[in-house]
Design a protein around this motif. Sequence first.
Motif, PDB file in Angstrom:
ATOM      1  N   UNK A 107       0.795  -1.230   0.000  1.00  0.00           N
ATOM      2  CA  UNK A 107       0.000   0.000   0.000  1.00  0.00           C
ATOM      3  C   UNK A 107       0.820   1.268   0.000  1.00  0.00           C
ATOM      4  N   UNK A 108       2.164   1.134  -0.130  1.00  0.00           N
ATOM      5  CA  UNK A 108       3.002   2.335  -0.155  1.00  0.00           C
ATOM      6  C   UNK A 108       2.722   3.153  -1.398  1.00  0.00           C
ATOM      7  N   UNK A 109       2.707   4.476  -1.246  1.00  0.00           N
ATOM      8  CA  UNK A 109       2.376   5.329  -2.382  1.00  0.00           C
ATOM      9  C   UNK A 109       3.583   6.087  -2.901  1.00  0.00           C
ATOM     10  N   UNK A 110       4.739   5.823  -2.293  1.00  0.00           N
ATOM     11  CA  UNK A 110       5.948   6.526  -2.729  1.00  0.00           C
ATOM     12  C   UNK A 110       7.029   5.505  -3.050  1.00  0.00           C
ATOM     13  N   UNK A 111       7.789   5.785  -4.109  1.00  0.00           N
ATOM     14  CA  UNK A 111       8.884   4.890  -4.434  1.00  0.00           C
ATOM     15  C   UNK A 111       9.957   4.962  -3.360  1.00  0.00           C
ATOM     16  N   UNK A 112      10.570   3.812  -3.105  1.00  0.00           N
ATOM     17  CA  UNK A 112      11.601   3.729  -2.075  1.00  0.00           C
ATOM     18  C   UNK A 112      12.704   4.753  -2.329  1.00  0.00           C
ATOM     19  N   UNK A 113      13.137   5.420  -1.268  1.00  0.00           N
ATOM     20  CA  UNK A 113      14.186   6.431  -1.409  1.00  0.00           C
ATOM     21  C   UNK A 113      15.577   5.860  -1.118  1.00  0.00           C
ATOM     22  N   UNK A 114      15.646   4.687  -0.500  1.00  0.00           N
ATOM     23  CA  UNK A 114      16.946   4.192  -0.036  1.00  0.00           C
ATOM     24  C   UNK A 114      17.164   2.752  -0.505  1.00  0.00           C
ATOM     25  N   UNK A 115      17.415   2.559  -1.815  1.00  0.00           N
ATOM     26  CA  UNK A 115      17.449   1.194  -2.352  1.00  0.00           C
ATOM     27  C   UNK A 115      18.487   0.282  -1.705  1.00  0.00           C
ATOM     28  N   UNK A 116      19.703   0.781  -1.485  1.00  0.00           N
ATOM     29  CA  UNK A 116      20.733  -0.080  -0.886  1.00  0.00           C
ATOM     30  C   UNK A 116      20.411  -0.407   0.567  1.00  0.00           C
ATOM     31  N   UNK A 117      19.963   0.606   1.309  1.00  0.00           N
ATOM     32  CA  UNK A 117      19.601   0.375   2.718  1.00  0.00           C
ATOM     33  C   UNK A 117      18.462  -0.614   2.835  1.00  0.00           C
ATOM     34  N   UNK A 118      17.450  -0.468   1.956  1.00  0.00           N
ATOM     35  CA  UNK A 118      16.319  -1.402   1.983  1.00  0.00           C
ATOM     36  C   UNK A 118      16.764  -2.826   1.663  1.00  0.00           C
ATOM     37  N   UNK A 119      17.666  -2.952   0.684  1.00  0.00           N
ATOM     38  CA  UNK A 119      18.179  -4.285   0.320  1.00  0.00           C
ATOM     39  C   UNK A 119      18.888  -4.938   1.496  1.00  0.00           C
ATOM     40  N   UNK A 120      19.762  -4.176   2.156  1.00  0.00           N
ATOM     41  CA  UNK A 120      20.531  -4.735   3.286  1.00  0.00           C
ATOM     42  C   UNK A 120      19.613  -5.123   4.442  1.00  0.00           C
ATOM     43  N   UNK A 121      18.672  -4.237   4.740  1.00  0.00           N
ATOM     44  CA  UNK A 121      17.750  -4.502   5.852  1.00  0.00           C
ATOM     45  C   UNK A 121      16.937  -5.774   5.581  1.00  0.00           C
ATOM     46  N   UNK A 122      16.584  -5.974   4.316  1.00  0.00           N
ATOM     47  CA  UNK A 122      15.740  -7.088   3.931  1.00  0.00           C
ATOM     48  C   UNK A 122      16.502  -8.402   3.863  1.00  0.00           C
ATOM     49  N   UNK A 123      17.759  -8.345   3.407  1.00  0.00           N
ATOM     50  CA  UNK A 123      18.445  -9.588   3.020  1.00  0.00           C
ATOM     51  C   UNK A 123      19.672  -9.956   3.840  1.00  0.00           C
ATOM     52  N   UNK A 124      20.210  -9.029   4.620  1.00  0.00           N
ATOM     53  CA  UNK A 124      21.448  -9.350   5.355  1.00  0.00           C
ATOM     54  C   UNK A 124      21.231  -9.158   6.854  1.00  0.00           C
ATOM     55  N   UNK A 125      20.581 -10.150   7.510  1.00  0.00           N
ATOM     56  CA  UNK A 125      20.274  -9.989   8.924  1.00  0.00           C
ATOM     57  C   UNK A 125      21.455 -10.277   9.849  1.00  0.00           C
ATOM     58  N   UNK A 126      22.563 -10.801   9.285  1.00  0.00           N
ATOM     59  CA  UNK A 126      23.710 -11.178  10.110  1.00  0.00           C
ATOM     60  C   UNK A 126      24.980 -11.007   9.280  1.00  0.00           C
ATOM     61  N   UNK A 127      26.046 -10.387   9.843  1.00  0.00           N
ATOM     62  CA  UNK A 127      27.249 -10.087   9.053  1.00  0.00           C
ATOM     63  C   UNK A 127      28.023 -11.324   8.582  1.00  0.00           C
ATOM     64  N   UNK A 128      27.689 -12.487   9.113  1.00  0.00           N
ATOM     65  CA  UNK A 128      28.342 -13.729   8.671  1.00  0.00           C
ATOM     66  C   UNK A 128      27.812 -14.182   7.315  1.00  0.00           C
ATOM     67  N   UNK A 129      26.637 -13.672   6.929  1.00  0.00           N
ATOM     68  CA  UNK A 129      25.963 -14.137   5.707  1.00  0.00           C
ATOM     69  C   UNK A 129      25.744 -12.946   4.762  1.00  0.00           C
ATOM     70  N   UNK A 130      26.609 -12.839   3.758  1.00  0.00           N
ATOM     71  CA  UNK A 130      26.573 -11.654   2.885  1.00  0.00           C
ATOM     72  C   UNK A 130      26.431 -11.992   1.409  1.00  0.00           C
ATOM     73  N   UNK A 131      26.263 -13.267   1.059  1.00  0.00           N
ATOM     74  CA  UNK A 131      26.250 -13.673  -0.353  1.00  0.00           C
ATOM     75  C   UNK A 131      24.839 -13.610  -0.927  1.00  0.00           C
ATOM     76  N   UNK A 132      24.638 -12.779  -1.927  1.00  0.00           N
ATOM     77  CA  UNK A 132      23.322 -12.637  -2.546  1.00  0.00           C
ATOM     78  C   UNK A 132      23.356 -13.130  -3.988  1.00  0.00           C
ATOM     79  N   UNK A 133      22.300 -13.874  -4.360  1.00  0.00           N
ATOM     80  CA  UNK A 133      22.144 -14.335  -5.737  1.00  0.00           C
ATOM     81  C   UNK A 133      20.903 -13.713  -6.341  1.00  0.00           C
ATOM     82  N   UNK A 134      20.835 -13.714  -7.671  1.00  0.00           N
ATOM     83  CA  UNK A 134      19.743 -13.025  -8.363  1.00  0.00           C
ATOM     84  C   UNK A 134      19.192 -13.908  -9.475  1.00  0.00           C
ATOM     85  N   UNK A 135      17.875 -14.067  -9.480  1.00  0.00           N
ATOM     86  CA  UNK A 135      17.203 -14.777 -10.571  1.00  0.00           C
ATOM     87  C   UNK A 135      16.110 -13.871 -11.117  1.00  0.00           C
TER      88      UNK A 135
END
Length: 453
Positions: A247-275
């Motif tokens: 329901x958000x009406x505004x495009x995300x302003x912080x793409x890198x921050x949002x990615x990290x918050x979403x996908x890197x919950x622990x500094x031991x796990x930093x490998x991201x793949x893309x499909x």
Amino acid sequence: MSIVTVQLGQCGNQIGHEVFNAICSDVRGTHGLCSKKENESYHDACKERFFSEEESEVPVARAVLVDMEPKVISQTLSIAARSGYWKYDDRSHFCQKQGSGNNWANGYSVHGPRHKEVIMNLVQKEAEKCDRLGGFFTIMSMAGGTGSGLGAFVTQCLRDAFPTSFILNHVIWPYGTGEVIVQNYNSVLTLSHLYQSSDALLVHENDVIHKICAQLMNIKQISFRDVNQVIAHQLGSVFQPTYTAEGGLHYSRNPLGDLMETLVPHPEFKMLGLRNIPQMPENSLAYSTFSWPGLIKHLRQMLIANAKMEEGIDWQVRPPRLGSSTPSSHSMNKPLHFNTSIANLVILRGKDTHSVDLGSFQDPSLYTSWLNPQDAFNAWKTPRAFNKYEKSASLVSNSQFLLKPLDSVVGKAWNMFASKAYIHQYTKFGIEEEDFLDSFTALEQVISSYTIL
């Protein structure tokens, strides 16, 4: 917020150029399904991220280009300028007359310290042009000398100079058949150093992209440009603007921050793949129709069976039975070839995204037992289509997807190291055997952490 892209070495500069091309082509496209207001806010969000405007009104990429040889940079600058749609800043590049000779140590220990001040001044100037800096996106190869060695050094400098900014390294994994004889050494040294200074590593494997070009895009004579365009399309599908909340009406302003918050919950796990699906030749799009349930079903099976493209997915792989909450029993029940995730992000672009059912990605059996599935899965959406695809879905995953290739690279490098092969080429530039041992130890820890998910 703006992202400053740092293109390193021949590979980084060629891919970077294709990324800006893909983004610019997407922004220029007309999307009749969206309102004028929707299109305008999408354009504005994209331009703030990746481009700054100059008097000429031609968007200028927020990028710094670095290579130790001038040829690729001069080609890249002139091709972008000739397009007429966007260009690089003529003053935001640095090159020398001599490369790193595929030697990681030469890039890291010689070129890096020697040219640190000039390179970091260029980065600082680019960062100062941003009203709000969201972080850095570096693009580099692991196999050669400049991209990998100098890239690891520059990433360390970015971390020191901008301690609160996000750093995402985009890393190209070399062909398994071998591009250069010492690529496994270079890869081990690159990954271990990036793991210390980067917030996350987004990995593309050359072998996988080559297969996509051959089997999905039907390209007969595959060039580096073909490979780079597929990579750029996938990256654009992640980095172009989206709504991050329901329901958000505004495009995300912080793409890198949002990615990290979403996908890197622990500094031991930093490998991201893309499909990314679908992917097909442009002339086939007019004859193809896609349904969201079909795309989501394929994307989920690609995730759990660790398939890198939608052709040849193993449909026999099923999630494990969750009989107990202890990690040991979770791994005992785990079917062979099942790809356990820490966190997943699905990005949907096109019409009717609001009606898509993503419940299958919230299944707790897909994830490691120490994270709440509600926290482990996120979805971003936009009704605006991406690059002529009426509907498209991307999956960015922090999972065990890279375990096998990582284990293989470390094993091959270790076998060479045990017989002292080519070590002298590194020690003459100041990288000692101890440095190799530290790198092996660091990556063996990464392998161990991902193995026990």
